[in-house]
Enzyme design. Structure first.
Site, PDB file in Angstrom:
ATOM      1  N   ARG A   1       0.957  -1.375  -0.103  1.00 39.70           N
ATOM      2  CA  ARG A   1       0.117  -0.008   0.075  1.00 39.70           C
ATOM      3  C   ARG A   1       0.728   1.356   0.103  1.00 39.70           C
ATOM      4  O   ARG A   1       0.321   2.433  -0.192  1.00 39.70           O
ATOM      5  CB  ARG A   1      -1.078  -0.041   1.122  1.00 39.70           C
ATOM      6  CG  ARG A   1      -2.224  -0.705   1.279  1.00 39.70           C
ATOM      7  CD  ARG A   1      -3.224  -0.574   2.243  1.00 39.70           C
ATOM      8  NE  ARG A   1      -3.633   0.914   2.238  1.00 39.70           N
ATOM      9  CZ  ARG A   1      -4.305   1.306   3.510  1.00 39.70           C
ATOM     10  NH1 ARG A   1      -4.628   0.736   4.347  1.00 39.70           N
ATOM     11  NH2 ARG A   1      -4.771   2.774   3.523  1.00 39.70           N
ATOM     12  N   LYS A   2       2.152   0.968   0.040  1.00 40.18           N
ATOM     13  CA  LYS A   2       3.033   2.391  -0.043  1.00 40.18           C
ATOM     14  C   LYS A   2       3.334   2.898  -1.304  1.00 40.18           C
ATOM     15  O   LYS A   2       2.930   2.315  -2.206  1.00 40.18           O
ATOM     16  CB  LYS A   2       4.357   2.052   0.740  1.00 40.18           C
ATOM     17  CG  LYS A   2       4.150   1.462   2.180  1.00 40.18           C
ATOM     18  CD  LYS A   2       3.250   2.299   2.995  1.00 40.18           C
ATOM     19  CE  LYS A   2       3.356   1.983   4.603  1.00 40.18           C
ATOM     20  NZ  LYS A   2       2.399   0.708   4.696  1.00 40.18           N
TER      21      LYS A   2
END
Length: 370
Positions: free
Chosen positions: A184-185
């Site tokens: 998710r980064k």
């Protein structure tokens, strides 16, 4: 069942560059730690302007290693920003130390510097500010307090690669910084992390502890001098990071554009407050997290949107109420955010039309609750 295509909360963006890098590394035979890990480390250290970068398995292990390098042990206390994923507090427990949770600013979601000193005791050794969702903390104030009391600072910059506070990169201001490359980064290696620092001794300790506590001497058999861990990143993960890093600036520009698009699109929806951005920071929007008005139950809103094939999620956690910590700390702002914050979809390939589709459903809900 809603027939429209699902809009996920997040989705990593890959293209032929990652595929090419993966094919090459598989052909090379270096699939564990090898030259590509070193290449990735050099890219990150050069970008951030730090002397040392050590790639590891994830940001949780990065935080663990950072604390170990500072000698954190049983009976020590570490001040932790309360509104964070529990990996931050877990890293303290891994060292046998006690996490002491400090409340956050309700606007920025970040550690409130005004609440730090009341939590400091003779056992306090480290402060961990968390640059929540990609917005850096007020680091000047935090560092001033830390230096006054002789306390070290480990920045949890899991969400903040490329973010800046007063022109300085998040993760480079404290004694050590920890970065995440989770899916998710803003860039991902699938799973991965990195410790960055300008301190040679700390960097050597982190690197040694990430590789079983081993010290290698040229032409000599290695020695195991500490109880270390297998926290090494592999070349397979590293080459994905190399390809991703080359697109980092593009990814950040897109996320900042989408955040502004969200801000404009949400005007007139009075039960959702867009994220506040401090004037001193460059926000990179790892997540786009809003506050839901009390008249709307946040969890019901998440469920409502899921029925429309739209994935949303809570912001993150109020750590002090998690049973694992057995904490007596009180952090009312963090608890309020835990109950009311919602993460709306934001990722590189998110379309403006998809934001409009979400907003349409939010307006539908607004009419229902009038």
């Amino acid at each position: 069942m809603n027939s429209k295509r699902k809009i996920p909360l997040a989705r990593p963006f890959f293209d032929s560059r990652e595929v090419k890098e993966l094919i090459n590394v598989l052909k090379s035979g270096y699939v564990s730690k090898g030259p590509k890990v070193e290449e990735f480390e050099k890219m990150i250290s050069k970008f951030l302007g730090v002397r040392y970068a050590i790639a590891v398995t994830n940001c949780t292990s990065a935080l663990h290693l950072a604390l170990l390098s500072l000698g954190i042990k049983k009976d020590d206390e570490v001040l932790v920003a309360d509104y964070t994923f529990p990996a931050t507090g877990h890293a303290v427990l891994y060292c046998g130390a006690k996490p002491v949770f400090v409340d956050v600013d309700i606007k920025t979601y970040n550690l409130d510097p005004n609440l730090i000193e009341e939590k400091i005791t003779e056992k306090t050794k480290v402060i961990i500010p968390v640059h929540t969702f990609g917005q850096p903390c007020k680091m000047n104030e935090i560092m001033k307090i830390a230096r006054k009391h002789g306390i070290k600072v480990v920045e949890d910059a899991a969400c903040a690669l490329g973010a800046k506070y007063k022109g300085r990169f998040a993760g480079t201001i404290g004694d050590l910084g920890c970065i995440s490359f989770h899916a998710r980064k803003n860039i991902t290696t699938g799973e991965g992390g990195m410790v960055v620092t300008n301190n040679k001794d700390l960097a050597e300790k982190v690197r040694m502890l990430s590789n079983y506590g081993m010290i290698k001497n040229r032409n000599k058999i290695p020695k195991f001098v500490s109880l270390g861990y297998n926290y090494k990143m592999s070349d397979i993960n590293a080459v994905v990071g190399i390809a991703q890093f080359k697109k980092l600036k593009t990814f950040i520009r897109r996320r900042r554009y989408l955040a502004k698009y969200w801000n404009d699109a949400l005007e007139g929806i009075d039960f959702i407050n867009p994220p506040y951005v401090d004037k001193d920071v460059y926000h990179v929007y790892q997540s786009y997290v809003c506050i839901v008005d009390k008249k709307i139950k946040r969890d019901k809103l998440i469920a409502f949107l899921m029925k429309k094939n739209i994935e949303t999620q809570i912001g993150t956690y109020a750590s002090h109420i998690q049973p694992v910590y057995k904490s007596n700390d009180k952090c009312p702002n963090s608890l309020e955010l835990f109950k009311r914050a919602i993460a709306l979809p934001i990722f590189h390939s998110l379309k403006e039309s998809e934001i409009e589709r979400i907003v349409k459903h939010l307006k539908e809900l607004k009419r229902r609750v009038k």
